[in-house]
Design an enzyme around this catalytic site. Structure first.
Site, PDB file in Angstrom:
ATOM      1  N   LYS A 152       0.868  -1.180   0.000  1.00 47.34           N
ATOM      2  CA  LYS A 152       0.000   0.000   0.000  1.00 47.34           C
ATOM      3  C   LYS A 152       0.901   1.225   0.000  1.00 47.34           C
ATOM      4  CE  LYS A 152      -1.362   2.737   2.998  1.00 47.34           C
ATOM      5  NZ  LYS A 152      -1.226   3.988   2.199  1.00 47.34           N
ATOM      6  N   GLU A 165       9.608   1.015  11.006  1.00 42.53           N
ATOM      7  CA  GLU A 165      10.598   2.094  10.891  1.00 42.53           C
ATOM      8  C   GLU A 165       9.810   3.387  11.072  1.00 42.53           C
ATOM      9  OE1 GLU A 165      12.330   5.151   9.807  1.00 42.53           O
ATOM     10  OE2 GLU A 165      12.337   4.406   7.751  1.00 42.53           O
ATOM     11  N   CYS A 204      13.335  10.802   7.550  1.00 40.20           N
ATOM     12  CA  CYS A 204      13.320  10.387   8.959  1.00 40.20           C
ATOM     13  C   CYS A 204      14.705  10.473   9.573  1.00 40.20           C
ATOM     14  CB  CYS A 204      12.750   8.982   9.091  1.00 40.20           C
ATOM     15  SG  CYS A 204      13.608   7.753   8.095  1.00 40.20           S
TER      16      CYS A 204
END
Length: 482
Positions: A180, A256, A290
């Protein structure tokens, strides 16, 4: 550079199930963050589509797991070659739907494709062991096999690499996968589906389901007993929800999650190298990463000089649509993300931080924010606690090594950290003391396909890439022999 309309006409926009496109009941729009214009209308997957994709994954699982590792390896390698052959198309597509400068997109093509080559090599190196029991009453045989059908939920900031970093080890291990992609950037993932089809991937091994209603699609899949693994990259808030859902069926998970990376500059650091590293760690991907440096903790002995040099570099950056050759900073992904960055800056300034450059929206029809430096950021500012995901560097001073370590560790997150020092002993002491999964020592870019990627504390569970990455998709079985 290829014509935009011509490129978009070649990109799949349907659901990718069973190795081919299929139309959805409805569609949703994908926007260009540099202009707000609609790039494409993409099929909007429903719960029924998720069930079809999982049906296909389950049907293909046994055959894919039984396929010789060399066959899986060759498909991954061929996919790597095809991505590189289509490098310019992938780069332009990512810039159009995500906004990053074209040079950054070109770098992501190389980085993202490399996961396919790396795990093509790892596919043939899944090992077990055979030993005699120490008690002498038998033999121990340990084997490893695929976890089974997996669901991958990928973010918008690295539309190619965050997919290949999950897909490649899953395929190498013998797992089928449903992906997805983020609603903001589904086109790159759909183009990747075409690459795998062209590389000879058997139907059903990979399905791609873009959707504007994530929970509508994924909730029934989490409840389906046939799903064996979930891997997610995204915010810690969403990760907590997915972990709770996974607990109901004790699903294998890889998470993560968010980061709040400290960039610690000690008094003995080479400031030229530290500034270069700061620009790389902060401004890669428009700051929407990130691993991006979120908090700059700088020894007060060099803070004034560091701030002045960083301000000069940030002020010189060119802002604009990412497909233009001279652009270094593109738009943020959505108007909401741009406004979130602006709120963090306003909060910091209201509490006493000083703006040395930037500090506001940049002109343009899209979602641009000026490269910004904040100095003397107080400890109670939200920007030191929350992930920025934008082109803002927040600087706070400290005095001495212990204070620098304490400031860096003062967060619930622990994904990445960066330190700059000329003292090797200090580098090792600090790296060992930092509560984080990855540390860059005198380096502003640390991601490497051959190294394990992941965090500690509320930054996630498990590791991706490196030799460790394939283990997330393998189960260990012990066979007792006489």
């Amino acid at each position: 550079m290829r014509d935009v309309a011509e490129l978009l006409a070649t990109v799949p926009t349907g659901l990718w199930i069973g190795g081919e496109q299929s139309p959805g009941v409805d569609t949703f729009a994908v926007h260009d963050p540099a202009t707000g214009a609609v790039l494409a209308e993409v099929a909007d997957a429903t719960a029924a589509d998720g069930a079809r994709a999982l049906d296909a994954a389950v049907a293909a699982q046994a055959g894919w797991a039984a396929a010789p590792a060399r066959d899986r390896s060759e498909i991954l390698r061929r996919a790597w070659e095809l991505i590189l052959e289509r490098r310019d198309d992938f780069a332009l597509l990512m810039t159009l739907e995500m906004g990053k400068p074209l040079a950054e997109s070109q770098g992501e093509v190389t980085y993202g494709a490399e996961f396919l080559r790396w795990f093509a090599e790892e596919a043939v190196r899944v090992n077990g062991r055979y030993t005699h029991s120490p008690s002498g009453n038998g033999r121990i045989l340990v084997t490893k096999g695929p976890v089974g059908p997996a669901l991958a939920i990928t973010p918008w900031n690295f539309p190619l690499a965050m997919g290949t970093r999950k897909i490649a080890p899953a395929f190498a291990a013998g797992c089928t996968m449903v992906v997805k992609p983020a609603a903001e950037t589904p086109l790159t993932m759909l183009a990747l589906g075409q690459v795998f089809a062209d590389a000879g991937l058997p139907p059903g091994v990979l399905s791609i389901l873009p959707t504007s209603h994530a929970a509508r699609l994924t909730d029934p899949m989490f409840a389906d007993h046939r799903l064996r693994k979930v891997t997610f990259t995204g915010s810690t808030a969403v990760g907590r929800i997915l972990l709770a859902q996974s607990a109901n069926r004790v699903l294998r998970t890889s998470m993560e999650l968010g980061g709040n990376a400290p960039f610690v500059v000690f008094a003995d650091a080479d400031l030229d190298a530290a500034i270069a590293g700061a620009m790389a760690a902060k401004m890669r991907n428009n700051g929407e990463a990130c691993t991006a440096a979120n908090r700059f903790h700088v020894d007060n002995a060099v803070r004034t000089a560091f701030t002045a040099r960083l301000t000069e570099r940030m002020r010189s950056l060119r802002i604009g649509p990412g497909h233009l050759d001279d652009v270094q900073v593109g738009p943020l992904i959505t108007a909401e993300q741009r406004d979130s960055v602006a709120d963090l800056v306003r909060d910091a300034v209201a509490k006493g931080a000083r703006v040395t450059t930037g500090g506001g929206y940049a002109p343009g029809p899209g979602w641009f924010y000026e490269p910004t430096v904040l100095d003397n950021v107080p400890a109670d500012a939200r920007i030191l606690r929350e992930e920025i995901f934008g082109p803002v560097a927040a600087i706070a001073g400290f005095d001495g090594e212990e204070a620098g370590i304490a400031a860096a560790n003062d967060t619930e997150f622990g994904l990445a950290a960066y330190i700059y020092t000329a003292d090797l002993g200090r580098a090792l002491r600090v790296a060992e003391a930092l509560e984080t999964g990855m540390v860059g020592v005198n380096r502003g870019i640390i991601s490497d396909v051959a190294a394990p990627f992941g965090g500690v504390k509320e930054s996630g569970l498990g590791r991706e890439a490196g030799t460790e990455g394939i283990e997330e998709y393998l189960e260990t079985k012990y066979i007792a022999l006489p």
